[in-house]
Design an enzyme around this catalytic site. Structure first.
Site, mmCIF file in Angstrom:
data_model
loop_
_atom_site.group_PDB
_atom_site.id
_atom_site.type_symbol
_atom_site.label_atom_id
_atom_site.label_comp_id
_atom_site.label_asym_id
_atom_site.label_seq_id
_atom_site.Cartn_x
_atom_site.Cartn_y
_atom_site.Cartn_z
ATOM 1 N NE ARG A 190 -4.137 -1.628 0.066
ATOM 2 C CZ ARG A 190 -5.204 -1.493 -0.717
ATOM 3 N NH1 ARG A 190 -5.307 -0.450 -1.503
ATOM 4 N NH2 ARG A 190 -6.149 -2.402 -0.709
ATOM 5 C CD GLU A 217 -2.385 3.492 -6.026
ATOM 6 O OE1 GLU A 217 -3.358 2.875 -6.537
ATOM 7 O OE2 GLU A 217 -1.518 2.926 -5.355
ATOM 8 C CG HIS A 235 -2.465 -0.625 -7.325
ATOM 9 N ND1 HIS A 235 -2.980 0.162 -6.332
ATOM 10 C CD2 HIS A 235 -2.477 -1.890 -6.824
ATOM 11 C CE1 HIS A 235 -3.299 -0.585 -5.281
ATOM 12 N NE2 HIS A 235 -2.994 -1.834 -5.567
#
Length: 348
Positions: free
Chosen positions: A265, A294, A314
């Protein structure tokens, strides 16, 4: 209770609605439920459109209105990955009794509102553990051996200058005998540990919540792990306690020239502190799949460090097997619920 179970498969461009429908079809005849079923499919925009907060829930895709419309006509079950299951959606869908989220945690569901509205909420733990572990090792190797930088020079610029990575000063590190520290030893971290041990790395693990045998050497504190590791890979959950876990103080404990890997994370790391350490040369590199914000903003300092940072958007859990597994886990939960059995992964 109707003889027809009415289900909404609110998928997206990764966990396709078709995968959910097919998984439910595969569970139903084999295990039986005593009921027929009818699936209404809805395709949400993620990942072609970034997720974000919707009303009071996080990491969601789509709008409350389109989900409310899909749940009309007494839909009892919602299977989704990213749909925003907010208080407003729950109150507008009185027939809804079960929500199954095709991911490791239902952050897109208002759990308090679900309890108030007598809605069970399930999730799909471990669906992407293998994919994320494999991606972590791949990203780590890419950073250690300067693979993306060399590729960009040769394929992008048609330049043989990447040969400079064969000089002693610029050549990378190899995993064999390399001290690698893992922060967290859950479903992903434990798989990464096994893979790195196979490479011959000196694996160390810090996880105060894990007992029993581990692959590698257990260390008693995060500070000790940082001081002893040439590479540190993060595998901790994001909680109030772990937010900002790696900041300027922690980065200063690493040996000079160390590498940081984060496929967990983004907010585990203070990004400005990381950029400071990279710019100063304190760290020789970083491999990142997750970020404080993000999508990454166009003005991020990370973009100015492309010679030292491997960045991916990601993608750690992006494999076809993950999408199929998530749909299958969700379908099995729907089958259990329809038969009145105990749910395997239920939070409410």
């Amino acid at each position: 209770m109707s003889e027809i179970l009415r289900i909404v498969a609110a998928g997206d461009h990764f966990v396709r609605p078709r995968l959910i429908s097919e998984a439910i079809s595969g569970v139903w005849p084999r295990e039986g439920s005593g009921r027929g079923f009818l699936v209404r499919e809805l395709t949400l925009g993620w990942p072609l459109e970034p997720f974000g907060p919707v009303a009071e829930v996080d990491e969601a895709s789509g709008t409350e209105d389109e989900l409310i419309a899909a749940l009309a006509d007494d839909r009892e079950v919602l299977v989704t990955q990213m749909a925003p299951v907010t208080e407003r959606v729950l109150e507008a869908s009185p027939a809804l009794r079960l929500v199954v989220v095709c991911r490791g945690g239902p952050v897109n569901v208002n759990l308090d509102a679900a309890k108030v509205n007598d809605v069970r909420v399930c999730y799909a733990p471990g669906r992407n553990a293998a994919a994320t572990a494999e991606f972590t090792v791949g990203l780590l190797l890419a950073a250690l051996r300067r693979i993306p930088q060399a590729h960009n020079l040769l394929a992008g610029q048609r330049s043989w200058q990447g040969a400079t990575y064969y000089t002693y000063e610029h050549s990378g590190l190899e995993l064999e005998d390399l001290p690698v520290g893992l922060v967290g030893y859950g479903a992903v971290g434990s798989r990464v540990a096994r893979a790195l041990c196979a490479f011959g790395a000196q694996v160390m693990v810090y996880d105060p919540y894990v007992r029993g045998e581990i692959h590698g050497l257990r260390v008693s504190s995060l500070d000790e792990l940082l001081r002893r590791s040439r590479v540190v890979s993060l595998h901790a959950r994001l909680t109030p306690e772990t937010r900002g876990l790696i900041g300027s103080r922690e980065l200063a404990l690493l040996p000079e020239g160390a590498v940081l890997v984060n496929v967990a994370r983004g907010p585990l790391v203070d990004e400005d502190a990381l950029c400071d350490a990279l710019e100063s040369g304190r760290l020789s590199g970083a491999a990142l799949d997750t970020y404080e914000r993000e999508p990454v903003g166009a003005g991020s300092r990370l973009f100015g460090l492309a010679d030292r940072v491997v960045m991916t958007p990601h993608l750690g859990g992006a494999s076809r097997a993950v999408a199929e597994k998530a749909a299958r886990i969700a379908a099995e939960e729907v089958g259990r619920w329809a038969r009145g059995e105990t749910l395997a992964h239920c939070l409410t």
